[in-house]
Design a protein around this motif. Structure first.
Motif, PDB file in Angstrom:
ATOM      1  N   ARG A 267     -62.966   1.882  36.306  1.00  0.00           N
ATOM      2  CA  ARG A 267     -63.796   2.378  35.208  1.00  0.00           C
ATOM      3  C   ARG A 267     -63.123   1.963  33.907  1.00  0.00           C
ATOM      4  N   ALA A 268     -63.814   1.145  33.146  1.00  0.00           N
ATOM      5  CA  ALA A 268     -63.239   0.625  31.905  1.00  0.00           C
ATOM      6  C   ALA A 268     -62.974   1.752  30.917  1.00  0.00           C
ATOM      7  N   ILE A 269     -61.849   1.659  30.220  1.00  0.00           N
ATOM      8  CA  ILE A 269     -61.526   2.615  29.166  1.00  0.00           C
ATOM      9  C   ILE A 269     -62.392   2.329  27.940  1.00  0.00           C
ATOM     10  N   ASP A 270     -62.818   3.379  27.272  1.00  0.00           N
ATOM     11  CA  ASP A 270     -63.719   3.249  26.124  1.00  0.00           C
ATOM     12  C   ASP A 270     -62.913   2.840  24.885  1.00  0.00           C
ATOM     13  N   LEU A 271     -63.036   1.585  24.514  1.00  0.00           N
ATOM     14  CA  LEU A 271     -62.376   1.031  23.333  1.00  0.00           C
ATOM     15  C   LEU A 271     -63.420   0.387  22.438  1.00  0.00           C
ATOM     16  N   SER A 272     -63.104   0.282  21.160  1.00  0.00           N
ATOM     17  CA  SER A 272     -63.986  -0.463  20.263  1.00  0.00           C
ATOM     18  C   SER A 272     -63.150  -1.169  19.215  1.00  0.00           C
ATOM     19  N   MET A 273     -63.668  -2.295  18.716  1.00  0.00           N
ATOM     20  CA  MET A 273     -63.040  -3.019  17.631  1.00  0.00           C
ATOM     21  C   MET A 273     -64.061  -3.185  16.517  1.00  0.00           C
ATOM     22  N   LYS A 274     -63.684  -2.804  15.326  1.00  0.00           N
ATOM     23  CA  LYS A 274     -64.620  -2.856  14.200  1.00  0.00           C
ATOM     24  C   LYS A 274     -63.978  -3.587  13.016  1.00  0.00           C
TER      25      LYS A 274
ATOM     26  N   THR B 156     -60.548  -3.147  31.037  1.00  0.00           N
ATOM     27  CA  THR B 156     -60.423  -3.192  32.494  1.00  0.00           C
ATOM     28  C   THR B 156     -58.994  -2.926  32.935  1.00  0.00           C
ATOM     29  N   LEU B 157     -58.039  -3.592  32.303  1.00  0.00           N
ATOM     30  CA  LEU B 157     -56.646  -3.427  32.711  1.00  0.00           C
ATOM     31  C   LEU B 157     -56.121  -2.045  32.330  1.00  0.00           C
ATOM     32  N   SER B 158     -56.573  -1.502  31.211  1.00  0.00           N
ATOM     33  CA  SER B 158     -56.198  -0.130  30.856  1.00  0.00           C
ATOM     34  C   SER B 158     -56.810   0.863  31.841  1.00  0.00           C
ATOM     35  N   GLY B 159     -58.012   0.567  32.331  1.00  0.00           N
ATOM     36  CA  GLY B 159     -58.613   1.415  33.352  1.00  0.00           C
ATOM     37  C   GLY B 159     -57.780   1.444  34.614  1.00  0.00           C
ATOM     38  N   THR B 160     -57.297   0.277  35.034  1.00  0.00           N
ATOM     39  CA  THR B 160     -56.436   0.200  36.208  1.00  0.00           C
ATOM     40  C   THR B 160     -55.130   0.955  35.979  1.00  0.00           C
TER      41      THR B 160
END
Length: 290
Positions: free
Chosen positions: A277-284, A111-115
């Motif tokens: 618009r939320a940035i597309d991130l993932s943690m694996k 969210t904050l990266s989207g902003t």
């Protein structure tokens, strides 16, 4: 080009946000994570699109709330541009804590990266004009200070934080007072120590506000010709640019450069924090792909 990292947010603010968010997600306990063996584990954080990253303090605090010994090694700085496919961080901690914190930590960072990313696009559009991009109070409930931090990470600046740190006169205040000058006089008498911003809707109101004195004048929904005339009036005798001008209302990215080129000092844009618009991130779990 990378951006200068914003000043660190208040740790107590970050902790309060994180505690509230984790309580919302975990409830009485993560029943799915309990199925995993609680062993040392690695994980990596991947960005899947071009972005400006903001929210590392919230991401870190989510993980440290569940595992104080977690190690988080970031490869990028706060407010930094990254390309799709960038591994942002490597984590080492307890497996259950890593997966329990994952969603909440990502929610903050996405969210904050989207902003920040949206803000950076608007800042890029006015680069070289001298115009400053501002946010508004149109923020997600409960995340105002976090989103305003993200605006700074994206290269923008903050408008007033809330209803308490600046006086802003709008049409209702002017209507009740009768004139712009009277509304300004009443505001100065009531709150002499606070910045005073006056929203005007006509060139006549602009002249009255300039003559009466305030800290900033907001041109609300001015047509292009009237906006340029407003800049000319404010910059010439007897006013000579002493009071900065702000443009607000219906400002889109496509028309932003033209507005800035007219010579206004500020443009405030609600979409920076409202249309997120939320940035597309993932943690694996596991090591990053080779």
């Amino acid at each position: 080009m990378d951006r200068t990292a914003p000043a660190a947010p208040d740790p107590s603010l970050v902790l309060a946000d994180v505690r509230r968010a984790l309580a919302e997600d975990l409830g009485t306990g993560d029943v799915t994570a309990a199925l995993l063996p609680d062993v040392p584990e690695r994980a990596y954080l991947l960005c899947k699109e071009d972005a400006v990253i903001a929210g590392r303090p919230w991401f870190d605090a989510c993980h440290r709330a569940l595992d104080p010994d977690v190690a988080i090694d970031w490869s990028i700085g706060e407010g930094e541009r990254v390309a799709a496919g960038t591994v942002l961080a490597l984590l080492r901690g307890r497996s259950r804590a890593l997966v329990s914190a994952e969603r909440t930590a990502l929610n903050f960072l996405q969210t904050l990266s989207g902003t920040a990313t949206t803000t950076a696009a608007h800042v890029d559009a006015v680069r070289g004009t001298g115009t400053v991009v501002l946010d508004t109070r149109k923020t997600l409930p409960g995340l105002r200070l976090a989103q305003k931090y993200a605006v700074r990470a994206g290269g923008g600046a903050n408008h007033r934080i809330g209803l308490y740190d600046a006086v802003m006169l709008k049409e209702n205040h002017i209507r009740v007072a009768g004139t712009v000058a009277e509304a300004i006089a009443r505001a100065r008498a009531a709150q002499p120590g606070l910045p005073l911003i006056v929203e005007v809707e006509t060139l006549d109101q602009l002249r009255e506000a300039l003559a009466s004195g305030c800290d900033r004048i907001l041109l609300d929904d001015f047509a292009a010709d009237d906006r340029r005339e407003a800049v000319r009036i404010a910059r010439t005798a007897p006013f000579r640019g002493r009071i900065p001008l702000e443009v607000s209302g219906g400002v889109g990215l496509d028309g932003l450069r033209a507005i800035a080129a007219d010579g206004v000092d500020f443009v405030s844009i609600g979409a920076l924090t409202k249309h997120v618009r939320a940035i597309d991130l993932s943690m694996k779990l596991g090591p990053p792909p080779a």
